[in-house]
Write an enzyme that holds these catalytic residues in place. Structure first.
Site, PDB file in Angstrom:
ATOM      1  N   GLU A   1       0.872  -1.174   0.000  1.00 32.75           N
ATOM      2  CA  GLU A   1       0.000   0.000   0.000  1.00 32.75           C
ATOM      3  C   GLU A   1       0.912   1.228   0.000  1.00 32.75           C
ATOM      4  OE1 GLU A   1      -2.916   0.075   3.102  1.00 32.75           O
ATOM      5  OE2 GLU A   1      -4.115  -1.502   2.180  1.00 32.75           O
TER       6      GLU A   1
ATOM      7  N   ASP B   1      -5.452   9.638   9.509  1.00 30.51           N
ATOM      8  CA  ASP B   1      -4.112   9.267   9.927  1.00 30.51           C
ATOM      9  C   ASP B   1      -3.677  10.027  11.169  1.00 30.51           C
ATOM     10  OD1 ASP B   1      -3.379   7.422   7.775  1.00 30.51           O
ATOM     11  OD2 ASP B   1      -3.646   9.171   6.494  1.00 30.51           O
TER      12      ASP B   1
END
Length: 270
Positions: A49, A60
């Site tokens: 990824e 995040d």
């Protein structure tokens, strides 16, 4: 059959689980990314990824936010990320690459232009964090038509109705977020993950990869027992931050993190 589907089917046939590491493209420097991708593969990665740096990565935590800042400091763009994948493909035409990021850079490029460029570069899947299934009815088929697997997130709070809806628009695998919160935020409750993943498997035939909170071989093995693959991000990105000044030591540190996870996952098949 897509590269992602092929890899996951082969692993399942061997009784093995996928190891899916995440790094942010352009971190610690754009000229390091392809080299680090090869390092991940040599250390045991089945799928990579690759994060597309974005100024406001809402899902995040601080570790990946800082990685995005480092990458953006060098002007790393979506087009440059696609060029990195294209360069990676000149030496590796087997390892699937999933771009993980946010909708804004794709919208700025244009959905069709992005899909064409991503397919030409050798991208295999696209995970767009802020693209809900309700808004994916046009986008997901566009990606699929170019051979790009649309991959979506499932959360602990995702309802059965939404799991089914997401599965209708997905291919490759679905990404189960093991905790409530941002990346790197908490410790995994393995028993709860096991219950949730088992339930997800009742609602979709797609493989289920589990991410957020996997930090070491023991956690990887625990999650590997109950899922089709483990997705490792923040601990790798933090390692990149700590060793960014020494490329040789950085590659060694990443290898030392991933190798035990690979061995732990493979031990589940014996």
């Amino acid at each position: 059959m897509s590269r992602i589907e092929g890899v996951l089917k082969a692993l399942k046939g061997q009784g093995r689980k996928a190891l899916i590491p995440y790094i942010t493209a352009g971190d610690p420097h754009p000229d390091a990314t392809v080299e680090l991708m090869h390092t991940l593969v040599n250390a045991g990665a089945d799928i990579i990824e690759l994060g597309v740096p974005f100024s406001d990565p809402m899902a995040d935590g601080p570790v990946i936010q800082l990685a995005c800042e480092r990458a953006l400091r060098y002007g790393t763009s979506l087009r440059q990320v696609l060029e990195m994948v294209h360069t990676f493909r000149s030496q590796d035409d087997k390892t699937p690459v999933v771009l993980m990021g946010y909708l804004n850079p794709i919208e700025a490029m244009g959905y069709e232009a992005f899909a064409d460029a991503a397919a030409d570069a050798g991208v295999d899947g696209v995970l767009t964090v802020d693209l809900p299934p309700e808004e994916a009815e046009d986008v997901a088929p566009l990606f699929a038509k170019r051979g790009l697997d649309p991959i979506f997130l499932l959360a602990p709070t995702t309802t059965d109705e939404r799991i089914r809806a997401i599965s209708e628009h997905s291919s490759g695998y679905v990404y189960y977020v093991s905790i409530k919160g941002v990346t790197g935020a908490a410790t995994i409750d393995v028993d709860e993950v096991a219950r949730k993943v088992a339930h997800i498997h009742e609602l979709t035939a797609l493989p289920v990869g589990v991410g957020f909170g996997i930090r070491d071989a023991a956690t990887a093995a625990a999650i590997g027992r109950v899922s089709d693959g483990v997705i490792v991000g923040s601990v790798l990105v933090d390692t990149i931050a700590r060793h960014q000044a020494d490329r040789v030591e950085l590659k060694r540190a990443l290898t030392n993190l991933l190798n035990p996870m690979r061995e732990a996952l493979d031990s589940l098949a014996s």
